[in-house]
Design a protein around this motif. Structure first.
Motif, mmCIF file in Angstrom:
data_model
loop_
_atom_site.group_PDB
_atom_site.id
_atom_site.type_symbol
_atom_site.label_atom_id
_atom_site.label_comp_id
_atom_site.label_asym_id
_atom_site.label_seq_id
_atom_site.Cartn_x
_atom_site.Cartn_y
_atom_site.Cartn_z
ATOM 1 N N GLN A 128 50.153 62.244 62.481
ATOM 2 C CA GLN A 128 49.068 62.395 63.439
ATOM 3 C C GLN A 128 49.172 63.815 63.988
ATOM 4 O OE1 GLN A 128 48.367 59.352 66.244
ATOM 5 N NE2 GLN A 128 48.624 57.709 64.767
ATOM 6 N N VAL A 129 48.119 64.601 63.814
ATOM 7 C CA VAL A 129 48.165 66.017 64.167
ATOM 8 C C VAL A 129 46.935 66.391 64.997
ATOM 9 C CG1 VAL A 129 49.481 66.607 62.111
ATOM 10 C CG2 VAL A 129 47.004 66.649 62.015
ATOM 11 N N HIS A 171 43.676 64.553 63.736
ATOM 12 C CA HIS A 171 43.697 64.002 62.382
ATOM 13 C C HIS A 171 44.835 62.996 62.231
ATOM 14 C CE1 HIS A 171 42.645 63.610 58.350
ATOM 15 N NE2 HIS A 171 43.163 64.712 57.820
ATOM 16 N N SER A 172 44.616 62.003 61.375
ATOM 17 C CA SER A 172 45.643 61.042 61.002
ATOM 18 C C SER A 172 45.538 60.806 59.503
ATOM 19 C CB SER A 172 45.443 59.727 61.769
ATOM 20 O OG SER A 172 46.376 58.762 61.355
ATOM 21 N N GLY A 211 47.404 62.077 49.052
ATOM 22 C CA GLY A 211 47.092 62.057 50.474
ATOM 23 C C GLY A 211 45.940 61.118 50.750
ATOM 24 N N LEU A 212 46.012 60.398 51.855
ATOM 25 C CA LEU A 212 44.984 59.426 52.225
ATOM 26 C C LEU A 212 44.551 59.682 53.664
ATOM 27 C CD1 LEU A 212 43.437 56.720 51.609
ATOM 28 C CD2 LEU A 212 45.393 55.549 52.656
ATOM 29 N N PHE A 213 43.271 60.001 53.863
ATOM 30 C CA PHE A 213 42.746 60.189 55.216
ATOM 31 C C PHE A 213 42.612 58.832 55.887
ATOM 32 C CE2 PHE A 213 40.515 64.546 55.492
ATOM 33 C CZ PHE A 213 41.558 65.150 54.790
ATOM 34 N N LEU A 214 43.192 58.703 57.070
ATOM 35 C CA LEU A 214 43.084 57.466 57.848
ATOM 36 C C LEU A 214 41.932 57.526 58.834
ATOM 37 C CD1 LEU A 214 46.899 56.901 58.471
ATOM 38 C CD2 LEU A 214 45.466 55.946 56.654
ATOM 39 N N VAL A 215 41.424 58.723 59.090
ATOM 40 C CA VAL A 215 40.206 58.928 59.885
ATOM 41 C C VAL A 215 39.320 59.911 59.126
ATOM 42 C CG1 VAL A 215 41.365 58.495 62.074
ATOM 43 C CG2 VAL A 215 41.224 60.831 61.213
ATOM 44 N N GLY A 232 39.857 56.684 54.062
ATOM 45 C CA GLY A 232 40.038 56.031 52.777
ATOM 46 C C GLY A 232 39.898 56.966 51.598
ATOM 47 N N GLU A 233 39.382 58.167 51.833
ATOM 48 C CA GLU A 233 39.334 59.184 50.794
ATOM 49 C C GLU A 233 40.544 60.098 50.949
ATOM 50 O OE1 GLU A 233 34.607 59.582 49.825
ATOM 51 O OE2 GLU A 233 35.399 60.894 51.410
ATOM 52 N N GLY A 234 40.718 61.029 50.017
ATOM 53 C CA GLY A 234 41.886 61.892 50.102
ATOM 54 C C GLY A 234 42.008 62.800 48.907
ATOM 55 N N TRP A 235 43.256 62.948 48.405
ATOM 56 C CA TRP A 235 43.482 63.908 47.342
ATOM 57 C C TRP A 235 44.723 63.539 46.529
ATOM 58 C CZ3 TRP A 235 48.107 65.467 49.307
ATOM 59 C CH2 TRP A 235 48.243 65.499 50.703
#
Length: 269
Positions: free
Chosen positions: A27-28, A88-89, A43-47, A69-72
């Motif tokens: 969490q940043v 960000h989380s 990597g998975l975006f939680l927000v 739910g998207e990411g890289w």
């Protein structure tokens, strides 16, 4: 996606390292910065981050909005810059070479970075890894290998190869499980008994027994627990320890799932 120095107060990561896999949940604050990833990383975006900007291998940033739910998926050695305008989380799962090799991934071949929608099962595996906390070694090993194997199928699709385990090898593994039923067994230890890689052992065991190593171990523990409940008056905590569970509530959940009733109700039958 950025990796700050350990002394930075901007990052509050929770992470676990299991053999050759490292999972993190971060969490940043708004901002971002440079990153460098020595291992293949998912990597998975939680927000969601509508203002997300990303540069790979350069400082030329592109606006790439990403939803929760998207990411890289980035190959080892990736570096660049990412920025975002809101707190960000996100979760990451780093997979090193030996684990990927166990899963049948050919590390000699390259793949392009993927940014955007993630395979739903892969996303769930990353999410579970980041929130797993302290769990038994066999469970962690199984989940990490599942993530590596699924990623290998996504990046390097190929016909499934058959895998067999000889009766003598299977016998050694089953004996090891029964001799160590109260211990925190690892997939490495079981595969070593069979003289196979973790990936091929897990597939061969499931093919021979009809259940994964993890499912088999849990089943044997619950069978033994049933015998102890029926034939003695030992406290529930003692029985849980006897079959490999320090957490009585966790033991009770597994037993109820296996027997259809709580240990107390089973004992009263």
């Amino acid at each position: 996606m950025n990796r700050a120095p350990a002394s930075s107060s901007a990052f509050r990561p929770t992470f676990r390292q299991v053999g050759r896999a490292i999972s993190r949940r971060l969490q940043v604050p708004a901002g971002g910065g440079a990153f460098a990833l020595p291992r293949l990383t998912i990597g998975l975006f939680l927000v969601g981050q509508d203002s997300h900007r990303l540069a790979l291998g350069s400082d030329r940033k592109r606006h790439i909005p990403l939803a929760a739910g998207e990411g890289w998926i980035l190959p080892p050695g990736s570096d660049g810059v990412c920025e975002f305008d809101q707190p960000h989380s996100y979760a990451t799962l780093e997979l090193a070479g030996p684990l990927l090799s166990d899963a049948g991934f050919d590390s000699r071949s390259s793949f392009p970075p993927a940014v955007g929608r993630l395979d739903p099962l892969l996303a769930e595996l990353v999410r579970n890894a980041a929130s797993a906390g302290e769990t038994p070694a066999l469970y962690r090993d199984t989940m990490d290998l599942a993530a590596a194997a699924h990623l290998a199928r996504i990046l390097q699709p190929q016909p499934a190869a058959g895998a067999d385990i000889a009766d003598r090898r299977l016998g050694r593994v089953l004996a090891y499980i029964h001799d160590n039923i109260a211990q925190d067994m690892s997939l490495d230890a079981l595969a070593s008994e069979a003289a196979m890689s973790r990936y091929h052992f897990a597939r061969a065991f499931a093919k021979a027994v009809g259940r994964s190593p993890l499912q088999y171990v849990i089943g044997q523990r619950m069978k033994l627990a049933g015998v102890l409940l029926r034939t003695g008056r030992a406290p529930l905590a003692e029985i849980a320890l006897s079959v490999g569970y320090e957490d009585v509530s966790r033991f009770s959940r597994h037993f109820r799932r296996h027997a259809g009733m709580t240990p107390g109700a089973f004992r009263k039958q």
